[in-house]
Design a protein around this motif. Structure first.
Motif, PDB file in Angstrom:
ATOM      1  N   GLN B  98       0.834  -1.196   0.000  1.00  0.00           N
ATOM      2  CA  GLN B  98       0.000   0.000   0.000  1.00  0.00           C
ATOM      3  C   GLN B  98       0.871   1.249   0.000  1.00  0.00           C
ATOM      4  OE1 GLN B  98      -2.668  -0.597   3.324  1.00  0.00           O
ATOM      5  NE2 GLN B  98      -3.596  -2.392   2.359  1.00  0.00           N
ATOM      6  N   PRO B 104      -4.430   2.675  -0.704  1.00  0.00           N
ATOM      7  CA  PRO B 104      -4.859   1.839   0.417  1.00  0.00           C
ATOM      8  C   PRO B 104      -5.542   0.549  -0.016  1.00  0.00           C
ATOM      9  CG  PRO B 104      -6.297   3.749   0.194  1.00  0.00           C
ATOM     10  CD  PRO B 104      -5.176   3.944  -0.788  1.00  0.00           C
ATOM     11  N   ARG B 310      -4.148   2.253  10.539  1.00  0.00           N
ATOM     12  CA  ARG B 310      -4.099   3.659  10.134  1.00  0.00           C
ATOM     13  C   ARG B 310      -5.206   4.438  10.825  1.00  0.00           C
ATOM     14  NH1 ARG B 310      -3.535   1.958   4.863  1.00  0.00           N
ATOM     15  NH2 ARG B 310      -1.343   1.649   4.428  1.00  0.00           N
ATOM     16  N   ALA B 315      -0.884   7.266   9.814  1.00  0.00           N
ATOM     17  CA  ALA B 315      -0.290   6.625   8.645  1.00  0.00           C
ATOM     18  C   ALA B 315       1.219   6.463   8.740  1.00  0.00           C
ATOM     19  CB  ALA B 315      -0.642   7.436   7.403  1.00  0.00           C
ATOM     20  N   ASP B 316       1.839   6.938   9.826  1.00  0.00           N
ATOM     21  CA  ASP B 316       3.302   6.893   9.924  1.00  0.00           C
ATOM     22  C   ASP B 316       3.804   5.445   9.872  1.00  0.00           C
ATOM     23  OD1 ASP B 316       5.970   7.046  10.566  1.00  0.00           O
ATOM     24  OD2 ASP B 316       5.685   8.626  12.055  1.00  0.00           O
ATOM     25  N   HIS B 317       4.604   5.154   8.827  1.00  0.00           N
ATOM     26  CA  HIS B 317       5.047   3.766   8.643  1.00  0.00           C
ATOM     27  C   HIS B 317       5.966   3.274   9.751  1.00  0.00           C
ATOM     28  CE1 HIS B 317       3.545   4.556   4.583  1.00  0.00           C
ATOM     29  NE2 HIS B 317       3.385   3.260   4.510  1.00  0.00           N
ATOM     30  N   ASP B 372     -11.870   9.295   5.772  1.00  0.00           N
ATOM     31  CA  ASP B 372     -10.552   9.522   6.362  1.00  0.00           C
ATOM     32  C   ASP B 372      -9.464   8.718   5.664  1.00  0.00           C
ATOM     33  OD1 ASP B 372     -11.915  11.023   8.073  1.00  0.00           O
ATOM     34  OD2 ASP B 372     -11.779   9.681   9.796  1.00  0.00           O
ATOM     35  N   LEU B 373      -9.885   7.649   4.972  1.00  0.00           N
ATOM     36  CA  LEU B 373      -8.887   6.716   4.458  1.00  0.00           C
ATOM     37  C   LEU B 373      -8.308   7.152   3.129  1.00  0.00           C
ATOM     38  CD1 LEU B 373     -10.447   3.261   5.277  1.00  0.00           C
ATOM     39  CD2 LEU B 373      -8.458   4.333   6.294  1.00  0.00           C
ATOM     40  N   SER B 374      -9.154   7.728   2.285  1.00  0.00           N
ATOM     41  CA  SER B 374      -8.642   8.087   0.971  1.00  0.00           C
ATOM     42  C   SER B 374      -8.703   9.599   0.820  1.00  0.00           C
ATOM     43  CB  SER B 374      -9.466   7.409  -0.119  1.00  0.00           C
ATOM     44  OG  SER B 374     -10.833   7.605   0.154  1.00  0.00           O
TER      45      SER B 374
END
Lengths: 285, 375
Positions: B98, B104, B310, B315-317, B372-374
């Protein structure tokens, strides 16, 4: 020695040359504006100057060093780029986006220094009040300001980290395209102030009034070539507007009544700009 | 400055939140593992599972009854460990893909690993017997020695190896197809992945068409996924493939964060973008290849887990990747406990369960929190 220099750069793609024989230099402490009609090669030139694309011929130099020989992290130390598009995948928060600019280049800086840079960058972009908002929920103009804060963060982090081998370089690709008047003026003034601090600033602008107000020098591109260059007074002529931009506009002439018109009142010649900077410019209303 | 102090405190809290999430996930992994090891034909209460594990770990295995030792240490512990590794590998790979695709909706199968592994598995199941027999015959006539594998032996020992190799091979092919002048084009990778997926799917379909009843049943079960084959041998074989991936993944976190801004922007920030792409694809193909090779195709873990995290923690990897490994492992082990109980004494293929539970949950996520996701 120029902070940023392009020597005879060409870029050809798909059998078409997008940029041809462009020579260009920006000194530390100078703000140069690149203008030109759509498809003139402005953004392509910026990609070449950023090191993102390799010229098919010619060289791009930072502080006299050919950037083809430098790895990405070395370029990032001295050069920051404000992109045109402002899309961020995934729900990052505003301060996280700005952090991205500071963290990569400034990972060796102490925490306090990074926090300082963060605050300064958020303030310069006028996005301090948005710091915990999700980037996706912002308007186009707010996003552009967050991106400006990120870029500023990278530049400042680089300035504090770099071994000062070369002056910092700021490249702006249509930085005010979705900003309201107040923020257009604020962003360009911030960029102009940076140039006075010793940063070499190059901005692509479509608005010739803003270009004239903020650019120490203008470079006009047309069909991939430099069509004109010099101070705003030298470059902006009726003839140029006709031949390059293909509009019947006139320079410095008031349009016939009763059409109202609004111009930025920031059009003092560069020499006077510093003297004016502490005064609030009045609105032309 | 008061405002600066307030900001420092906030960022400390943010980091603290990350630590809290990790601690909660570790507890979840432990709880799911204990429950899983207590579940089955011989139910064991959690404290007995913990006691057996404790005694085994502290070097006093003699204090454990032979039955408990066989059930917990011999049978269920390897299954649980395999579940943790496979679930973690799938979820981490989902998060990586992703991040790489900046989308996502990407899942670990996107780079062709799953389809390549499935094709290789089908080849082994359907054509393995004749090939092995032929190869053995050829080998014996070449060396003059007796064939090592006799007619009755199944080629199933080859299956994980073939699936792993098949997955890697297809990913390599896709990488080569989508890389021009040293630059991998992500959009091309996606589209070529779809095309190659259709092609391998067709060949897999053809193989199931010509298969006999027993082979068809094997194929079906393999494609539904199961942790049923878990043994210590298998754990020991899979660990060297998956554990290094878990260790390597944190090094990609910053690069994937930067990639969320765009490829050009990541380059402007000083990242070697092509290296990030190559490393990500390589790690995903190894992790997913190993997961699919031992447990078949298990869907939805790789898609849902990163999404959920997330929503929970942003979203911080740097947090997302390790958290995905933990939650993916816990979820798969939990699902496996369920798979073993709902139709006991038989076992439900776990791929069915993850899809049945995962799909409605994913839909709920999309409908309730999709904004919120996209972008």
């Amino acid at each position: 020695m120029s902070a940023l220099e392009a020597r005879g750069v060409h870029l050809a793609a798909g059998g078409r040359s997008l940029v041809e024989a462009v020579d260009l230099s920006v000194a530390a402490g100078e703000m140069v504006v690149v203008a030109g009609p759509n498809g003139a090669g402005k953004s392509t030139l910026l990609r070449l100057l950023a090191g993102e694309a390799r010229p098919t011929r010619g060289h791009v130099l930072y502080g006299g060093a050919d950037i083809a020989d430098l790895p990405p992290w070395r370029l990032a130390l001295v050069r920051a780029v404000l992109p045109q598009s402002a899309h961020v995948a995934f729900p990052f928060r505003v301060h996280e986006v700005v952090q991205l600019g500071i963290d990569g280049v400034g990972r060796k800086l102490p925490r306090a220094a990074r926090a300082d840079i963060m605050t300064g960058a958020l303030e310069a972009g006028d996005v301090l009040h948005l710091r915990d908002r999700l980037y996706q929920t912002l308007s186009g103009g707010e996003r552009q300001r967050v991106q400006f804060a990120r870029v500023l963060g990278q530049l400042r982090a680089g300035m504090r980290t770099a071994d000062a081998a070369s002056a910092p370089i700021l490249l702006l690709d249509e930085p005010v395209s979705s900003l309201d008047l107040k923020h257009q003026s604020a962003l360009l003034r911030a960029a102009h102030r940076l140039s006075r601090e010793g940063v070499a600033v190059l901005a692509i602008l479509h608005d010739l009034n803003l270009a004239a107000a903020f650019g120490d020098r203008l470079v006009v591109l047309n069909r991939g070539r430099v069509a004109a260059r010099g101070t705003p007074v030298e470059v902006l002529t009726d003839a140029l507007l006709h031949t390059v931009f293909e509009v019947p506009f006139r320079v410095g002439a008031v349009p016939p009544a009763p059409v109202p018109f609004v111009l930025p009142f920031e059009d003092a010649p560069p020499a006077e700009k510093a003297a004016m900077s502490h005064r609030q410019p009045s609105r032309a209303d | 400055m008061a405002s600066a102090a307030a900001r420092d405190e906030r960022s400390f809290l943010a980091r603290h939140g990350g630590v809290g999430l990790m601690a909660a996930l570790v507890l979840l992994v432990l709880a799911a593992s204990v429950v899983s090891m207590g579940t089955g034909a011989v139910p064991l209460p959690p404290e007995r599972v913990v006691r057996v594990l404790w005694l085994a770990a502290t070097g006093a295995p003699d204090a454990i009854s032979a039955g408990d030792r066989l059930v917990v240490i011999g049978i269920r512990l390897p299954r649980t460990l395999l579940g943790l590794m496979v679930g973690g590998a799938l979820a981490v790979s989902g998060a990586l893909m992703q991040g790489l695709f900046r989308n996502p909706l990407a899942d670990p199968g996107l780079a062709g690993v799953s389809s390549g592994a499935a094709l290789a598995a089908a080849l082994v199941i359907v054509l393995g017997q004749p090939i092995v027999t032929f190869a053995a015959a050829a080998l014996s006539s070449w060396t003059g020695a007796a064939p090592a594998l006799q007619g009755g032996g199944t080629p199933f020992a080859l299956l994980p190896l073939a699936a792993f190799g098949g997955g890697l091979l297809v990913t390599l092919l896709l990488y080569a197809l989508s890389t021009r002048n040293g630059e991998t084009r992500i959009a091309t990778l996606l589209l070529a992945g779809v095309a190659i997926g259709a092609l391998t799917g067709a060949v897999t379909g053809l193989l199931s068409y010509i298969s006999d009843d027993r082979q068809l049943r094997d194929l079906t079960f393999w494609s539904l996924g199961s942790l049923g084959g878990a043994t210590w041998d298998r754990v020991v074989t899979v660990a060297p493939a998956i554990l290094p991936v878990f260790l390597a993944v944190p090094f990609l976190a910053r690069g994937l964060n930067a990639l969320a801004l765009g490829e050009a922007e990541a380059f402007h920030l000083g990242f070697a973008v092509q290296r990030i792409k190559r490393a990500t694809l390589f790690l995903v193909s190894v992790a997913v290849g190993a997961a699919v090779a031992t447990s078949g195709v298990i869907g939805f873990v790789g898609l849902v887990v990163p999404h959920l995290l997330r929503l929970l923690h942003g979203a911080d990897h740097r947090t997302l990747l390790p958290a995905s490994a933990l939650l993916g492992g816990a979820l798969l082990v939990g699902a496996d406990s369920l798979a073993r109980t709902v139709v006991a004494p038989a076992e439900l293929p776990i791929g069915i369960l993850t899809a049945v539970l995962g799909a409605p949950f994913f839909l709920w996520l999309l409908l309730a929190r999709g904004r919120d996701l996209s972008a």
